[in-house]
Design an enzyme around this catalytic site. Structure first.
Site, PDB file in Angstrom:
ATOM      1  N   LYS A   1       0.417  -5.478  -3.850  1.00 28.01           N
ATOM      2  CA  LYS A   1      -0.913  -6.033  -3.616  1.00 28.01           C
ATOM      3  C   LYS A   1      -1.046  -7.436  -4.254  1.00 28.01           C
ATOM      4  CE  LYS A   1      -2.651  -2.532  -1.307  1.00 28.01           C
ATOM      5  NZ  LYS A   1      -1.630  -1.493  -1.012  1.00 28.01           N
TER       6      LYS A   1
HETATM    7  C1  LIG Z   1      -2.418   0.039  -0.846  1.00 26.29           C
HETATM    8  C2  LIG Z   1      -3.548   0.648  -0.119  1.00 26.29           C
HETATM    9  C3  LIG Z   1      -4.194   1.820  -0.557  1.00 26.29           C
HETATM   10  C4  LIG Z   1      -3.687   2.694  -1.651  1.00 26.29           C
HETATM   11  O1  LIG Z   1      -3.308   2.118  -2.791  1.00 26.29           O
HETATM   12  P1  LIG Z   1      -2.174   2.753  -3.757  1.00 26.29           P
HETATM   13  O2  LIG Z   1      -2.478   2.031  -5.029  1.00 26.29           O
HETATM   14  O3  LIG Z   1      -0.837   2.393  -3.204  1.00 26.29           O
HETATM   15  O4  LIG Z   1      -2.428   4.205  -3.863  1.00 26.29           O
HETATM   16  C5  LIG Z   1      -5.316   2.249   0.144  1.00 26.29           C
HETATM   17  N1  LIG Z   1      -5.764   1.615   1.210  1.00 26.29           N
HETATM   18  C6  LIG Z   1      -5.166   0.510   1.689  1.00 26.29           C
HETATM   19  C7  LIG Z   1      -5.736  -0.173   2.888  1.00 26.29           C
HETATM   20  C8  LIG Z   1      -4.022   0.012   1.056  1.00 26.29           C
HETATM   21  O5  LIG Z   1      -3.406  -1.053   1.559  1.00 26.29           O
END
Ligand SMILES: *Cc1c(COP(=O)(O)O)cnc(C)c1O
Length: 405
Positions: free
Chosen positions: A186
């Site tokens: 992210k």
């Molecule tokens: C990355 C992501 C998540 C979940 O995040 P994690 O930290 O990997 O559990 C949820 N929704 C979207 C749209 C994402 O891209």
């Protein structure tokens, strides 16, 4: 998008603060921690950076969504409307609280189509969960209006749009609650982690307890805390928060580079009139973590993807239509309700309904869409080379198309 591209002495310093005294847990051990409260500090930084009143860190973005759904009272008997283009975590979280995910079409914003949302509302609908996919936002005015009209909860999955905004408000701070993910790919990362953001005190207090086995956190002795409701362990650790604390200080730099690279790449791709771009409800608010672009037909798009692959330049260019993790077309596990533990018969049959739903409106958008991940580390020369290779491939496919028609 990825904060992992930038690892520095700042992250090392914050981590070393934690390693110095070895208090790796975010709660308790007051005497030992020499004033280091990385998770509390990161929560305060999130509130001031994104302009929300409360922030509760969690162990992941998925845990943040689960927490938000649960504390907003969403569970048995409830339906949550969410898009057919998202990451699997969105529907996983809805299932984990015992509610029914109702997946509906996206439009050329690559986010919830407000008309499709309206059509999906039933007496059981409790919440709308838009997902601000690939750095940009859903049409929030339309969705806020629908929620007001039908008295529904609005929960924003802003996991992929850290630093994006809509009409001056940061994504994730507009609804009853919103979430970010700080996983490794992210815009800013804690390695793993997430956050529930809200302006509602009740949502925050419940999130604080829910993520720590229901602890009320009112006393100084953890063992003597009361448990007003049943919770889980979705705690973040001090090590993870330390990384996030360094990254949030660097976020303005990440976002500035992201925007600069996005603009430069868009400029190159704009040379081809057959390429069009994703509609952005508030262009000022695009976090620019991806550049999403369309070609005229599915056949042309597939040919471009095949040629990018043949030339070894596909990585970083995502064709979500064929992707296992982000679009309903390949979610057979969802459509067949394949879980390891038994689901309630009602949820099982409601999940299986997705196999026969018509997603042709989404297919028409997604089958022509390629999203290019904006890297922070591209040099100007690398970016130019990347863009020019893409347009050479597109031109090659378009000319072939023209001669075969
Ligand atoms: C990355 C992501 C998540 C979940 O995040 P994690 O930290 O990997 O559990 C949820 N929704 C979207 C749209 C994402 O891209």
């Amino acid at each position: 998008m990825p904060g992992y591209e930038r690892w520095s002495d700042l992250e090392r310093k914050e981590l070393n603060d934690v390693l110095d005294n070895g208090v790796l847990m975010r709660y308790g051990f007051d005497g030992m921690r020499k004033g280091h409260w990385k998770s509390k500090e990161l929560e305060a930084a999130i509130c001031s950076t994104f302009g929300c009143q409360y922030a509760q860190l969690t162990s992941s973005g998925t845990a943040a969504l689960t927490t938000a759904l649960s504390v907003l009272g969403i569970g048995y008997g409830d339906e949550v409307i969410t898009p057919a283009f998202t990451f699997v975590a969105s529907f996983e979280a809805v299932l984990s609280v015992g509610a029914v995910p109702v997946l509906v079409d996206v439009d050329d914003t690559l986010t919830l189509n407000p008309d499709a949302v309206r059509k999906a509302i039933t007496p059981k609908t409790k919440a709308i969960m838009p997902v601000h996919m690939c750095g940009s936002m859903a049409d929030m005015d339309a969705l806020v209006a629908i929620c007001k009209e039908h008295n529904l909860i609005l929960l924003e999955d802003a996991c992929q749009s850290i630093g994006g905004s809509y009409k001056g408000k940061q994504l994730g701070t507009i609804g009853d609650a919103g979430t970010f993910s700080f996983d490794y790919v992210k815009t800013m990362t804690c390695a793993e982690g997430g956050v529930v953001m809200t302006n509602r005190e009740d949502v925050y207090i419940k999130s604080d307890g829910y993520t720590d086995h229901g602890h009320d956190h009112l006393g100084v002795d953890r063992g003597a805390d009361l448990h007003p409701f049943i919770g889980y362990n979705f705690r973040i650790s001090e090590l993870h928060s330390a990384v996030g604390l360094a990254q949030i200080k660097r976020l303005p730099e990440f976002l500035a580079d992201q925007k600069k690279n996005h603009a430069a790449l868009k400029n190159i791709l704009s040379q081809i009139p057959e390429i069009s771009f994703r509609r952005i409800p508030d262009p000022e608010g695009d976090s620019c973590s991806f550049l999403c672009w369309f070609l005229p037909t599915e056949a042309i798009t597939k040919a471009v993807v095949a040629e990018l692959k043949a030339q070894g330049i596909l990585p970083g260019n995502f064709y979500w239509f064929d992707n296992n993790w982000h679009y309903i077309r390949k979610w057979d596990h969802l459509k067949n309700a394949i879980t390891l533990n038994a689901l309630s018969p009602e949820i099982k049959s409601r999940l299986m309904e997705h196999a026969n739903k018509d997603f042709s409106a989404s297919d028409a958008v997604m089958s022509r869409c390629i999203c290019t991940l904006i890297s922070l580390s591209w040099t100007d020369a690398q970016l130019k080379e990347k863009g020019e290779k893409i347009i050479a491939v597109v031109k090659q496919v378009l000319s072939k198309q023209a001669t075969t028609v």
